[in-house]
Design a protein around this motif. Structure first.
Motif, PDB file in Angstrom:
ATOM      1  N   ILE A   7      38.288  11.922  25.199  1.00 60.82           N
ATOM      2  CA  ILE A   7      37.928  12.704  26.383  1.00 60.82           C
ATOM      3  C   ILE A   7      36.463  12.476  26.747  1.00 60.82           C
ATOM      4  CG2 ILE A   7      37.607  15.056  27.248  1.00 60.82           C
ATOM      5  CD1 ILE A   7      40.255  15.699  25.738  1.00 60.82           C
ATOM      6  N   ARG A   8      35.598  12.412  25.743  1.00 56.80           N
ATOM      7  CA  ARG A   8      34.186  12.149  26.007  1.00 56.80           C
ATOM      8  C   ARG A   8      34.019  10.806  26.728  1.00 56.80           C
ATOM      9  NH1 ARG A   8      32.045  13.442  21.167  1.00 56.80           N
ATOM     10  NH2 ARG A   8      31.643  15.530  21.918  1.00 56.80           N
ATOM     11  N   GLN A   9      34.776   9.801  26.307  1.00 59.88           N
ATOM     12  CA  GLN A   9      34.720   8.480  26.941  1.00 59.88           C
ATOM     13  C   GLN A   9      35.233   8.552  28.381  1.00 59.88           C
ATOM     14  OE1 GLN A   9      37.019   5.433  25.011  1.00 59.88           O
ATOM     15  NE2 GLN A   9      36.046   3.808  26.167  1.00 59.88           N
ATOM     16  N   LEU A  10      36.328   9.239  28.596  1.00 60.27           N
ATOM     17  CA  LEU A  10      36.866   9.390  29.960  1.00 60.27           C
ATOM     18  C   LEU A  10      35.864  10.107  30.874  1.00 60.27           C
ATOM     19  CD1 LEU A  10      40.575  10.354  29.185  1.00 60.27           C
ATOM     20  CD2 LEU A  10      39.765   8.212  30.212  1.00 60.27           C
ATOM     21  N   LYS A  11      35.223  11.140  30.358  1.00 62.35           N
ATOM     22  CA  LYS A  11      34.239  11.870  31.148  1.00 62.35           C
ATOM     23  C   LYS A  11      33.040  10.977  31.455  1.00 62.35           C
ATOM     24  CE  LYS A  11      33.589  16.261  30.521  1.00 62.35           C
ATOM     25  NZ  LYS A  11      33.300  17.581  29.949  1.00 62.35           N
ATOM     26  N   GLN A  60      33.037   7.722  31.736  1.00 56.97           N
ATOM     27  CA  GLN A  60      33.455   6.741  32.743  1.00 56.97           C
ATOM     28  C   GLN A  60      33.533   7.359  34.129  1.00 56.97           C
ATOM     29  OE1 GLN A  60      37.158   5.367  31.075  1.00 56.97           O
ATOM     30  NE2 GLN A  60      36.154   3.952  29.670  1.00 56.97           N
ATOM     31  N   ALA A  61      33.878   8.653  34.169  1.00 54.34           N
ATOM     32  CA  ALA A  61      33.984   9.347  35.449  1.00 54.34           C
ATOM     33  C   ALA A  61      32.622   9.872  35.917  1.00 54.34           C
ATOM     34  CB  ALA A  61      34.970  10.516  35.330  1.00 54.34           C
ATOM     35  N   GLY A  62      31.620   9.780  35.034  1.00 56.90           N
ATOM     36  CA  GLY A  62      30.277  10.252  35.397  1.00 56.90           C
ATOM     37  C   GLY A  62      30.126  11.749  35.369  1.00 56.90           C
ATOM     38  N   THR A  63      30.965  12.434  34.547  1.00 51.99           N
ATOM     39  CA  THR A  63      30.866  13.896  34.423  1.00 51.99           C
ATOM     40  C   THR A  63      30.473  14.243  33.004  1.00 51.99           C
ATOM     41  OG1 THR A  63      33.212  14.108  33.892  1.00 51.99           O
ATOM     42  CG2 THR A  63      32.580  14.322  36.207  1.00 51.99           C
TER      43      THR A  63
END
Length: 113
Positions: free
Chosen positions: A103-107, A109-112
């Motif tokens: 989830i940290r990686q996805l966030k 990548q999304a810039g959040t």
């Protein structure tokens, strides 16, 4: 139901770099309302499987704005691997850490945050 900071699962979440959004609750295993979970807007919801049965996430998936839905942040984990102070807790810790890292990686990548 959830857990506060006195529960072993809280320590697992902390070791993985996560935050227990209900850590300050007074009871060890408090019952929280659906509204309290929605207000806290978690990125990850962990559910313990009982007797090999999958966790039913449909209650939470009905709320499209819930952050856990944005990141597919649902972790079904065997109760044996997360709630008993045995060597099995290492397997559960690995699963929780992997889910938090994903989830940290996805966030990121999304810039959040």
């Amino acid at each position: 139901m959830t857990i506060n900071h006195q529960q072993m699962i809280h320590d697992v979440i902390n070791r993985c770099g996560g935050e227990n959004i209900f850590a300050q609750e007074k009871l060890l295993v408090p019952q929280v309302t659906r509204e309290a979970v929605l207000a806290a807007n978690p990125d990850l919801i962990i559910g313990a499987q009982q007797s090999g049965q999958e966790v039913d996430w449909s209650v939470w998936k009905a709320f499209p704005k819930l952050s856990a839905n944005r990141y597919q942040g649902y972790l079904s984990i065997s109760g044996v691997h997360i709630s008993q102070p045995t060597p099995n807790i290492l397997r559960g810790t690995q699963q929780v850490c992997s889910a938090i890292a994903r989830i940290r990686q996805l966030k990121s990548q999304a810039g959040t945050k």
